[in-house]
Design a protein around this motif. Sequence first.
Motif, PDB file in Angstrom:
ATOM      1  N   UNK A 425     -24.739 -22.643  48.503  1.00 53.96           N
ATOM      2  CA  UNK A 425     -24.441 -22.105  47.166  1.00 53.96           C
ATOM      3  C   UNK A 425     -23.081 -22.573  46.668  1.00 53.96           C
ATOM      4  N   UNK A 426     -22.519 -23.559  47.344  1.00 51.32           N
ATOM      5  CA  UNK A 426     -21.256 -24.144  46.901  1.00 51.32           C
ATOM      6  C   UNK A 426     -21.244 -25.615  47.333  1.00 51.32           C
ATOM      7  N   UNK A 427     -20.184 -26.298  47.012  1.00 51.97           N
ATOM      8  CA  UNK A 427     -20.083 -27.714  47.306  1.00 51.97           C
ATOM      9  C   UNK A 427     -20.256 -28.001  48.796  1.00 51.97           C
ATOM     10  N   UNK A 428     -21.014 -29.048  49.119  1.00 54.94           N
ATOM     11  CA  UNK A 428     -21.152 -29.512  50.500  1.00 54.94           C
ATOM     12  C   UNK A 428     -20.022 -30.520  50.729  1.00 54.94           C
ATOM     13  N   UNK A 429     -19.064 -30.144  51.587  1.00 51.86           N
ATOM     14  CA  UNK A 429     -17.826 -30.914  51.730  1.00 51.86           C
ATOM     15  C   UNK A 429     -17.858 -31.956  52.836  1.00 51.86           C
ATOM     16  N   UNK A 430     -18.733 -31.828  53.801  1.00 53.32           N
ATOM     17  CA  UNK A 430     -18.764 -32.779  54.921  1.00 53.32           C
ATOM     18  C   UNK A 430     -20.182 -32.842  55.484  1.00 53.32           C
ATOM     19  N   UNK A 431     -20.521 -34.008  56.086  1.00 50.21           N
ATOM     20  CA  UNK A 431     -21.848 -34.207  56.667  1.00 50.21           C
ATOM     21  C   UNK A 431     -21.713 -35.113  57.885  1.00 50.21           C
ATOM     22  N   UNK A 432     -22.527 -34.843  58.903  1.00 46.84           N
ATOM     23  CA  UNK A 432     -22.607 -35.709  60.075  1.00 46.84           C
ATOM     24  C   UNK A 432     -23.946 -35.458  60.761  1.00 46.84           C
ATOM     25  N   UNK A 433     -24.318 -36.361  61.668  1.00 41.58           N
ATOM     26  CA  UNK A 433     -25.584 -36.260  62.391  1.00 41.58           C
ATOM     27  C   UNK A 433     -25.333 -35.717  63.788  1.00 41.58           C
ATOM     28  N   UNK A 444     -19.878 -26.438  54.130  1.00 48.73           N
ATOM     29  CA  UNK A 444     -19.887 -26.160  52.692  1.00 48.73           C
ATOM     30  C   UNK A 444     -18.741 -25.251  52.291  1.00 48.73           C
ATOM     31  N   UNK A 445     -18.485 -25.256  50.985  1.00 46.76           N
ATOM     32  CA  UNK A 445     -17.492 -24.352  50.427  1.00 46.76           C
ATOM     33  C   UNK A 445     -17.936 -22.912  50.413  1.00 46.76           C
TER      34      UNK A 445
END
Length: 579
Positions: A425-433, A444-445
């Motif tokens: 429900x807020x910005x997704x700030x980082x991603x990894x596998x 997420x925020x």
Amino acid sequence: MSQAKDLGPADEIEVIETVEFSDSDGEDPTSYAAIEMSDDDEDSDEDLVAALTSLQKTTRGTPGSKAALAPEPKEQTEVRPSVVDDFIRNFLIKVGMERTLDCFNTEWYELQSKGKLGEEYTLPVPDIYLRNMELDEQVVSMRKELEKMRSIAEKARGTWDNFRKQRDFHRMHHKRVVQEKDKLTGDLRHLHKHYLSYEPALKELQAKYQVAMKEKMLMRLERDRMRARVEEVELKIKSLLDSQVAASPAAKSKTKGSRKGADSKLPGDNDGVNPHAGLEFDAPRVESFQLKKAFRAHLNSVSCVAFHPRKPVLATVSDDETWKIWSVPNGEAVMSGEGHKDWVSGVDFHPGGTHLATSSGDCTVKLWDFSRASCSHTFTDHTQSVWGVAFHHTGDFLASAGMDHTCRLWDANSLRCRQTFRGHVDSVNAVCWQPYTNNVCTASGDKTVSLWDARSGLCVQTFYGHANACNGLSVNKKGDTIASCDADGQIKLWDIRMVAELGTLAAGNHPVNAVDFDRSGTRLAAACDDGVVRIFDTEAKSCVSELSGHENAVQTVKFDPEDKRLVSGSSDCTFRVWS
């Protein structure tokens, strides 16, 4: 002893004379002075008594008078005036002079029995003395009552002053309330008039809005109609082209067996085996890490860094809309790329080292081909800024995190979006596998960390515990632990299999922007907003090293593939090599 002397009814003056008594051991007892009375007083008293006696006799002797018929007055008890000795005794008893009283009684009765006391010493005490005593007693009692009344009057005065202050305060408050009420009433009247003046304009705007909505609906219908016609025309053109290609034997031989642009297939659960699962790596000696070299790489903040999987090169991206590749540890520029229209936020190398993916604030993800030295494709499905990218271990898929609350899965072969992970429900700030799996991790925020299945697009697990927005995350090589950091300076460790929190690492009062595990999973580097890189022992849950040198906030940190060195990028436009 005092004696009163009347000077007569004409003068009406009382004179008090004082006579002192002395205790003497001689034969003469204490003598008393007689009260002197004037002849005029005695004569006047005798005349008055005689007149009253004759009047009473006359009244009683008259048979028809009312006084004769009246009953005789009843006898009343009269208090005899006290004699001198009783007066003295009462005085001594009153003041508590017991020894003096005993001496007085002894001498008095002795003299009285011998007949040495004259008649003048046994007369009653004059009324003036008794009256003075009564007046003294009254004065004492009246003074006590006066003091009591004075204290009551003081209390009453204080109470009255308090009541008067409260009255004045409430009166002033009432006046202020009345003034505010009048002011509010005037404002309401003014606003009501103002509203009435705008009411025609509101009605006009509402009518225009309804007309615009009708026109918009008509335009949408027309657009859909034209789109349907365009699709029909495109289908006809495509069918004609297919028929022409099918008719050409050269085209048949050229396209036979070609599958370029087909969708990639995610590996099954049993296909991918983590080669690091059974290996044990030694923890790097981060306590001895020192600054080796600092490179001013960009014109603006360095937002992310990534190491090549096999070669000693490093990629950096910056807010100056460019990305660059450097040799490590010499820091020589190898390649640079331009093409984004806004700041570049994330970068990652293809597992084969042939491509580079970057994300940007221009809502795009670009795929760069080293063999062509150009951008091979741009993904534009995100509606807002993209914060980060990460390649799957097969190299066929690319995950990106966006400010539009979504994480997207891109197919590197078919060059299209295969999945959109919605749930934050807020910005997704980082991603990894998660290493060698089909699971995507996002931070997420909305203060949560989520684990998604790339094949179904569903959320597998969500980790709750952060009190502020999550800025970054990292998964260790074995794939069983996630580290996430937030804007409160807290780093949390999560057990993926048990879906539980393993512990919390405190990095200070400043936000932590990024974290990264080493190969052993026992050391965790954190990029802090106070310009310090902190390295933690994940087993002891303590900070083992602090690397200071940046002049501004550290935005990113990364261990090299062999854990020999650590690279950090900062808002001071530099990246630094620690080893």
